[in-house]
Design an enzyme around this catalytic site. Structure first.
Site, PDB file in Angstrom:
ATOM      1  CG  HIS A   1      74.552   0.284 -72.978  1.00 28.62           C
ATOM      2  ND1 HIS A   1      75.073  -0.308 -72.133  1.00 28.62           N
ATOM      3  CD2 HIS A   1      75.279  -0.174 -74.176  1.00 28.62           C
ATOM      4  CE1 HIS A   1      76.224  -1.506 -72.489  1.00 28.62           C
ATOM      5  NE2 HIS A   1      76.212  -0.725 -73.905  1.00 28.62           N
TER       6      HIS A   1
ATOM      7  CD  GLN B   1      84.295  10.998 -78.347  1.00 33.09           C
ATOM      8  OE1 GLN B   1      83.385  11.863 -78.263  1.00 33.09           O
ATOM      9  NE2 GLN B   1      85.381  11.124 -77.761  1.00 33.09           N
TER      10      GLN B   1
ATOM     11  CD  GLN C   1      81.400  -0.445 -81.977  1.00 29.91           C
ATOM     12  OE1 GLN C   1      81.701  -1.860 -81.724  1.00 29.91           O
ATOM     13  NE2 GLN C   1      80.636   0.057 -81.218  1.00 29.91           N
TER      14      GLN C   1
HETATM   15  O1  PAF Z   1      79.766  -1.688 -79.201  1.00 27.39           O
HETATM   16  C1  PAF Z   1      79.073  -2.773 -79.246  1.00 27.39           C
HETATM   17  O2  PAF Z   1      78.308  -3.026 -77.950  1.00 27.39           O
HETATM   18  C2  PAF Z   1      79.167  -3.760 -80.127  1.00 27.39           C
HETATM   19  O3  PAF Z   1      80.279  -3.763 -80.785  1.00 27.39           O
HETATM   20  C3  PAF Z   1      77.785  -3.481 -81.252  1.00 27.39           C
HETATM   21  C4  PAF Z   1      78.018  -2.193 -81.947  1.00 27.39           C
HETATM   22  C5  PAF Z   1      76.676  -3.615 -80.635  1.00 27.39           C
HETATM   23  C6  PAF Z   1      78.118  -4.426 -82.258  1.00 27.39           C
HETATM   24  O4  PAF Z   1      78.076  -5.686 -81.728  1.00 27.39           O
END
Ligand code: PAF
Length: 285
Positions: free
Chosen positions: A42, A153, A158
């Site tokens: 993050h 990635q 997603q």
């Molecule tokens: O990757 C994540 O943490 C989640 O899937 C997201 C993109 C924040 C959506 O809830």
């Protein structure tokens, strides 16, 4: 760092920043969507946002609609105070931490269906997962109206779903994808790594080893999906606690299987290590 709780506050914040920028060239608002339990992956998204956008919003919302009924929604790691401290130290401008009722008002019945992509890879083993992801990310992008939104990635399927959703809904946000961040031993960073015992963590390393093996083979010129999959399976099968969910060689945009890898082909694995489901991947060059 401000903490915002409502969509109206987030929208107002974003509009104010844009107005105050007086039509400055370049992206003004960057958004990093997260479910909290922040880690180095993050942080890399926040840094990428701060490097190119004037202001960075980080959303922190454990989205119930992307968890199946038997999944880990209730026990998903929550670390609000530590997340706030980390976000602040990384220069996040606002942290958006809404309640479930704020994101899904009583009686909410409108969802974003991810189409065929929604039932491929993780969507096959987690029915409804990508419908929940596409819905919440659409809500966040509509609320924050960011110039750019940053995704890792590591969640490659997603990424495909979010890119397609943003394109199909003609959203103005540019989707930026940042490289996988790994621990020194190779394990891809994930909030779910916290579930692993030390023995499971050691066995979980077979995921990144299988990815490395496939990258080596691809670098030597091997392109046949069947050979790459067999090589990864051999590495994964050396760990007794690891149960393969999928090993896939797919087109990254459509998530459809390919027989021969080409540039931008995605090699992805998902496996259970004990009770924890982990994923890893590489984009073959
Ligand atoms: O990757 C994540 O943490 C989640 O899937 C997201 C993109 C924040 C959506 O809830």
């Amino acid at each position: 760092m401000e903490i915002l709780r409502t969509v109206a506050e987030l929208r107002e914040w974003s509009r104010q920043k844009r107005k105050a920028s007086g039509g400055a060239v370049g992206p003004v608002v960057g958004l990093v969507p997260t479910m909290g339990a922040l880690h180095g992956g993050h942080v890399s998204l926040v840094r990428a946002s701060r490097a190119s956008c004037g202001f960075t919003a980080l959303s922190l919302f454990v989205n119930p609609t992307q968890f199946g009924p038997k999944e880990d929604f209730a026990r998903y790691p929550r670390a609000f105070a530590a997340d706030c401290a980390l976000a602040e130290s990384e220069g996040v401008s606002v942290l958006f931490a809404p309640s479930v009722e704020e994101m899904y008002p009583a009686g909410a019945a409108t969802f974003v269906d991810a189409g065929d992509l929604g039932s491929r890879l993780d969507g096959q083993s987690r029915p409804g997962h990508f419908r929940g992801v596409a819905t919440v990310v659409a809500k966040l992008l509509i609320a924050a109206e960011p110039d750019r939104a940053f995704f890792g990635q590591k969640d490659a399927a997603q990424v495909a779903v979010v890119r397609r959703m943003a394109r199909d809904l003609r959203l103005a946000t540019e989707i930026v994808v940042c490289p996988i961040v790994r621990d020194a031993d190779g394990l891809a960073l994930s909030s779910r790594n916290a579930y692993l015992s030390s023995e499971e963590r050691a066995q979980a390393l077979t995921l990144s080893r299988s990815i490395r093996r496939v990258e080596e083979l691809a670098a030597e010129g091997e392109r046949r999906a069947s050979v790459l999959i067999a090589a990864a399976r051999e590495v994964l099968s050396s760990a007794p606690a690891v149960r393969v969910d999928y090993i896939a060689v797919v087109d990254w945009a459509t998530l459809e299987p390919v027989e021969v890898a080409a540039p931008e082909t995605l090699f992805a694995v998902a496996a259970w290590v004990g009770a924890t489901r982990l994923i890893d991947n590489a984009v073959l060059q």
